[in-house]
Design a protein around this motif. Sequence first.
Motif, mmCIF file in Angstrom:
data_model
loop_
_atom_site.group_PDB
_atom_site.id
_atom_site.type_symbol
_atom_site.label_atom_id
_atom_site.label_comp_id
_atom_site.label_asym_id
_atom_site.label_seq_id
_atom_site.Cartn_x
_atom_site.Cartn_y
_atom_site.Cartn_z
ATOM 1 N N ALA A 390 -11.784 -1.205 -2.371
ATOM 2 C CA ALA A 390 -11.478 -1.290 -3.632
ATOM 3 C C ALA A 390 -10.120 -1.868 -3.301
ATOM 4 C CB ALA A 390 -11.287 -0.748 -4.869
ATOM 5 N N PHE A 391 -9.102 -1.763 -2.865
ATOM 6 C CA PHE A 391 -7.960 -2.110 -2.190
ATOM 7 C C PHE A 391 -8.146 -3.727 -1.611
ATOM 8 C CE2 PHE A 391 -4.556 -1.977 0.551
ATOM 9 C CZ PHE A 391 -3.616 -1.646 0.123
ATOM 10 N N THR A 392 -9.467 -3.846 -1.131
ATOM 11 C CA THR A 392 -8.850 -5.192 -0.240
ATOM 12 C C THR A 392 -9.194 -6.303 -1.853
ATOM 13 O OG1 THR A 392 -9.948 -3.993 1.558
ATOM 14 C CG2 THR A 392 -9.945 -6.720 1.608
ATOM 15 N N GLN A 393 -10.280 -5.810 -2.687
ATOM 16 C CA GLN A 393 -10.121 -6.214 -3.570
ATOM 17 C C GLN A 393 -8.877 -7.146 -4.553
ATOM 18 O OE1 GLN A 393 -12.591 -9.091 -4.403
ATOM 19 N NE2 GLN A 393 -14.241 -7.775 -4.507
ATOM 20 N N ALA A 394 -8.161 -5.871 -4.853
ATOM 21 C CA ALA A 394 -7.183 -5.761 -5.367
ATOM 22 C C ALA A 394 -6.487 -6.905 -5.061
ATOM 23 C CB ALA A 394 -6.534 -4.406 -5.510
ATOM 24 N N CYS A 395 -5.998 -6.843 -3.604
ATOM 25 C CA CYS A 395 -4.755 -7.562 -3.137
ATOM 26 C C CYS A 395 -5.159 -8.682 -2.960
ATOM 27 C CB CYS A 395 -4.688 -6.966 -1.188
ATOM 28 S SG CYS A 395 -4.438 -5.220 -1.526
ATOM 29 N N LEU A 396 -6.625 -9.217 -3.258
ATOM 30 C CA LEU A 396 -7.217 -10.771 -2.821
ATOM 31 C C LEU A 396 -7.026 -11.540 -4.372
ATOM 32 C CD1 LEU A 396 -10.528 -10.425 -0.617
ATOM 33 C CD2 LEU A 396 -8.270 -11.416 -0.300
ATOM 34 N N LEU A 397 -6.847 -10.070 -5.165
ATOM 35 C CA LEU A 397 -7.152 -10.493 -7.083
ATOM 36 C C LEU A 397 -5.360 -11.107 -7.320
ATOM 37 C CD1 LEU A 397 -8.635 -11.061 -9.444
ATOM 38 C CD2 LEU A 397 -7.701 -8.684 -9.829
ATOM 39 N N VAL A 398 -4.278 -10.405 -6.294
ATOM 40 C CA VAL A 398 -2.685 -10.837 -6.696
ATOM 41 C C VAL A 398 -3.332 -12.047 -5.749
ATOM 42 C CG1 VAL A 398 -0.906 -9.701 -5.964
ATOM 43 C CG2 VAL A 398 -2.556 -7.842 -6.410
ATOM 44 N N ILE A 399 -3.214 -11.846 -4.498
ATOM 45 C CA ILE A 399 -2.813 -13.187 -3.801
ATOM 46 C C ILE A 399 -3.564 -13.961 -4.625
ATOM 47 C CG2 ILE A 399 -3.618 -14.532 -1.757
ATOM 48 C CD1 ILE A 399 -3.486 -11.719 -0.586
ATOM 49 N N SER A 400 -5.062 -14.521 -4.676
ATOM 50 C CA SER A 400 -5.130 -14.960 -5.750
ATOM 51 C C SER A 400 -4.065 -15.734 -7.405
ATOM 52 C CB SER A 400 -6.816 -14.847 -6.312
ATOM 53 O OG SER A 400 -7.096 -14.434 -4.987
ATOM 54 N N MET A 401 -4.319 -14.381 -8.008
ATOM 55 C CA MET A 401 -2.918 -14.974 -8.903
ATOM 56 C C MET A 401 -1.391 -15.769 -8.422
ATOM 57 S SD MET A 401 -4.981 -13.491 -11.421
ATOM 58 C CE MET A 401 -3.752 -12.854 -12.733
ATOM 59 N N LEU A 402 -1.362 -15.488 -7.282
ATOM 60 C CA LEU A 402 -0.157 -15.961 -6.390
ATOM 61 C C LEU A 402 0.589 -17.330 -5.945
ATOM 62 C CD1 LEU A 402 1.418 -13.296 -3.819
ATOM 63 C CD2 LEU A 402 2.901 -13.514 -6.537
ATOM 64 N N VAL A 403 -1.646 -17.590 -6.052
ATOM 65 C CA VAL A 403 -1.426 -18.844 -5.309
ATOM 66 C C VAL A 403 -2.106 -19.583 -6.808
ATOM 67 C CG1 VAL A 403 -3.113 -20.310 -4.541
ATOM 68 C CG2 VAL A 403 -2.512 -18.533 -3.313
ATOM 69 N N LEU A 404 -2.808 -19.534 -7.667
ATOM 70 C CA LEU A 404 -2.954 -20.310 -8.868
ATOM 71 C C LEU A 404 -1.369 -20.296 -9.492
ATOM 72 C CD1 LEU A 404 -4.726 -20.989 -10.781
ATOM 73 C CD2 LEU A 404 -4.372 -18.700 -12.048
ATOM 74 N N VAL A 405 -0.252 -19.390 -9.644
ATOM 75 C CA VAL A 405 0.884 -19.773 -10.161
ATOM 76 C C VAL A 405 1.943 -21.024 -9.354
ATOM 77 C CG1 VAL A 405 3.125 -18.720 -10.343
ATOM 78 C CG2 VAL A 405 0.910 -17.697 -10.989
ATOM 79 N N MET A 406 1.695 -21.076 -7.903
ATOM 80 C CA MET A 406 2.093 -21.817 -6.698
ATOM 81 C C MET A 406 1.501 -22.760 -7.151
ATOM 82 S SD MET A 406 2.691 -20.167 -3.978
ATOM 83 C CE MET A 406 2.592 -21.303 -2.734
ATOM 84 N N ALA A 407 0.040 -23.479 -7.649
ATOM 85 C CA ALA A 407 -0.670 -24.684 -7.640
ATOM 86 C C ALA A 407 -0.239 -24.949 -9.182
ATOM 87 C CB ALA A 407 -2.116 -24.251 -7.541
ATOM 88 N N ASN A 408 -0.265 -24.295 -9.495
ATOM 89 C CA ASN A 408 0.234 -24.582 -11.359
ATOM 90 C C ASN A 408 1.634 -25.463 -11.173
ATOM 91 O OD1 ASN A 408 -2.252 -24.938 -12.590
ATOM 92 N ND2 ASN A 408 -1.542 -22.396 -13.190
ATOM 93 N N ALA A 409 2.479 -24.058 -10.182
ATOM 94 C CA ALA A 409 4.335 -25.589 -9.958
ATOM 95 C C ALA A 409 4.449 -26.368 -9.583
ATOM 96 C CB ALA A 409 5.063 -24.145 -9.789
ATOM 97 N N ILE A 410 3.250 -26.398 -8.595
ATOM 98 C CA ILE A 410 3.094 -27.573 -7.347
ATOM 99 C C ILE A 410 1.822 -28.672 -7.366
ATOM 100 C CG2 ILE A 410 5.633 -27.422 -6.296
ATOM 101 C CD1 ILE A 410 4.179 -25.923 -3.678
ATOM 102 N N ARG A 411 2.381 -28.944 -8.071
ATOM 103 C CA ARG A 411 0.616 -29.792 -8.212
ATOM 104 C C ARG A 411 0.489 -30.626 -7.442
ATOM 105 N NH1 ARG A 411 -1.393 -28.136 -12.528
ATOM 106 N NH2 ARG A 411 -3.941 -29.712 -12.566
ATOM 107 N N HIS A 412 1.004 -31.641 -6.625
ATOM 108 C CA HIS A 412 0.867 -32.004 -5.207
ATOM 109 C C HIS A 412 0.393 -31.541 -4.647
ATOM 110 C CE1 HIS A 412 2.425 -35.324 -7.793
ATOM 111 N NE2 HIS A 412 3.901 -35.427 -7.876
ATOM 112 N N TYR A 413 0.846 -30.205 -4.268
ATOM 113 C CA TYR A 413 -0.298 -29.834 -3.162
ATOM 114 C C TYR A 413 -0.913 -29.212 -3.719
ATOM 115 C CZ TYR A 413 4.378 -30.658 -0.967
ATOM 116 O OH TYR A 413 6.175 -31.187 -0.955
ATOM 117 N N GLU A 414 -1.854 -29.142 -4.684
ATOM 118 C CA GLU A 414 -3.045 -28.345 -4.774
ATOM 119 C C GLU A 414 -4.229 -28.077 -3.648
ATOM 120 O OE1 GLU A 414 -3.887 -29.252 -9.617
ATOM 121 O OE2 GLU A 414 -3.859 -27.743 -9.311
#
Lengths: 472, 341
Positions: A390-414
């Motif tokens: 559960a802990f690992t899954q939660a951490c992965l979710l948080v990382i994914s959210m951060l990646v998603l935010v970054m991806a939306n911010a700098i679209r060229h690097y998606e």
Amino acid sequence: MSKPSSSPPDPIGESMTDFPARLSPMLVKELRQGMRTSLFAVAFILLQTFMVLCFVANIADPGSSDANGFFWFFIITTLLVVQPLRGFNALSSEYQLNTMDLIQLTKLSGWRITLGKWTALNAQTLLFVTGVLPYLVMRYFFGNVDLILDLVTILLLGLGSALASAITIGFSVFKNFLLRGVLVVGSAIGVITLFFLVKEEVFRSGISSDEAATLALLAVCSLYGCFFFLAFGASRIAYQSENLATTKRLAALTMCGIAYCFFLLPVDIGAIIMAASAVVLSFAVIDAVTEALPNYARVLIPFRKNFLTRGFALFFAPGWISGLGFFCLAVAAWWAGFGLLNLHTGDGPSGIDEWVAILSGPNLLIFPLVIIQLFFHRQTSSQFTFGIYAFTQACLLVISMLVLVMANAIRHYEDLIYSVLPLPSVLLFASADGEANKPIFLYIALITTALCLLVPRIRSHAQYRDFFKHLK
Amino acid sequence: MSDLSETPSETAETAVLPAGPPTTPAIEVTNLSRWFTGVHAVNDISFTVERGQVIGFVGANGAGKTTTMRILATLDYPSGGTAKIAGYDVIKYPGEVRKRIGWMPDHYGTYNNMTVLEYLDFFARALGYKGQERIERIADVMDFTDLGSLSDRLIDKLSKGMGQRLCLGRALIHDPEVLILDEPAAGLDPKARVELKHLIRILAEEGKTVFISSHILSELDEMCDSLLFINQGKIIHHGTSESLRKGSAETSLIEVQLASSPERLQEWAALAPNVTFKDATKNGGRIEVDSVDDEVIATVLRRMIKDDLPVTDFHLRERRLEDAFIEILGEIEASGTPIVS
């Protein structure tokens, strides 16, 4: 003993006949204890008081929506919040009181312990419902309400209460209060979200037969949910030589089969069927891949009979090793349903991004195993815990959210971000955004699947060897 | 003992069940090991306990006592070796083992909001007893543990001693052949200890095998037929308390009380063969006989009386068990080899 008494004193015999012998010992014990707690008495008295107040308000202002709202608010709070929460410590308290070992030395299996606790809680819920029934009838005479609708609502609330109690009792197996709390709150949010999604789907369809079929499917799923969560708790308190895994996994596949039967009906609820089967199989897979390794010397005896039973063990024997086998079976079952849906609707996956989603969805469930195998390897034997998953899954979710935010911010690097971080959740986000339409994403998804299946096999070579040794 | 039918999960076990001959030892442990991550709790131990014996299991905290007992009670698994109760392997036939053992853990478990009678009734039901038989079993146990007057009392209102008796009663409901008691006297006041000791003595007289662990060696000495010492997961001694007291000594120390001054004893010892005066006490002194043979000791004592020494009391000064235990540990540290008799 030195002084056997041929005729026991009457008071003992009389005191022990309050519950029939055929009732489950755990049920009797829980009822004796539960009905002596102040929480039960206070909740019962408060509910009765509020019922009287609502009834008086209804008489004063017949058809008042406020009085009606309060009436249902108190019933819903009691049935869906107070009663289920009483099961929050149901199994963990047995560990805290040092009584779990003592119970396990009796003839009570893990399943009978959990079922007894759940039945006792529902019996008390039934007492609450019975206490409310007179007010329903009186509302009908004085309050200008639809009695049948009220009774159906109470019935559905009772079913919801049973499911909620099963969830809290199932998760009460974890000794860690925080983990239990997060899981229960998470489940509550999940169930409420699902309820609103389904509600929207039901209303959107606007056909009464669809609505009835959806409700029927949800009722069956709720019953399965009760079984699943109780079995989840039972298998984690069970003696290491007990096998509940086979029943749980077969039940999940059966439930999936029942859901697919709804394709045969002349209704248009394909999306709901697939969502329901996905939820059922996901929970079953998470449970299967987080099961501790059992005492193979004992549990694999029935699987050693012949070639077929040995093959069966690869998917249905207890422990996370066969849990990975079950994962493959569950994915195949869900894809089979997907095929049925496509037959039903005449559609199919149209682009790469849909295939990426189809692969990454299942990967999402077992990807934490790769992390656990690589960084928490010691925890993969008998001490394997759901908490780490559960802990690992939660951490992965948080990382994914951060990646998603970054991806939306700098679209060229998606492309770069999605390629460098092959997390199934990131790929799912990319797919949902329509950004995973290049073959590279499909390859990444396939590599992730291979990693998820191979890393445990390589890292836990000794455990696999032990499993196959005992299967011979 | 009443017949407890197997649970469904034990059907396979019953199908391949070996006959449990009554001549097999009550407890048989062979090369048993249990290791946890980074800890070797039990390290290749072997011992046998015959039926009807009372065995004291002694060791410091963390020595491996509870782990061994939990394995015997089918609550934990060995990492290696075998453990059998009445001939039944604890891994292969846990159901059969459970029928034959009564387990009492160090932290006994009880419930809140439950009376003494309801507690025993729950376990009697859970063990499969029904109807009159259930009532009789509970009545027997309450009678034996003297809990009859407390039947309606809530468990959380019981004293520690009463609670311990209740837990012993729970362990006895199915009339097991072997009792495994982990630190049953821990935390009890002297009166409760005496009561518990009395109950265990009665059970031993009835032929039950009792495997009991404790830190209090003097208590075990009074109850047990032999003692099993464990240290750092290894058995370091298995034998009677007498053999432990004697140890490897070649002399005997006798404390003598006189009606006159100690000098008379010293003078007598200087002339007597096989005897050395060790030291004087308030009313006598200690002499050392250069043998552990009972005949030689008896001869020395007879001569003492015959030579007109005004003896008022004498007794063989034995090693205390605690001293013996410490001595054994010292010898192990010095030689690095366990002493198992």
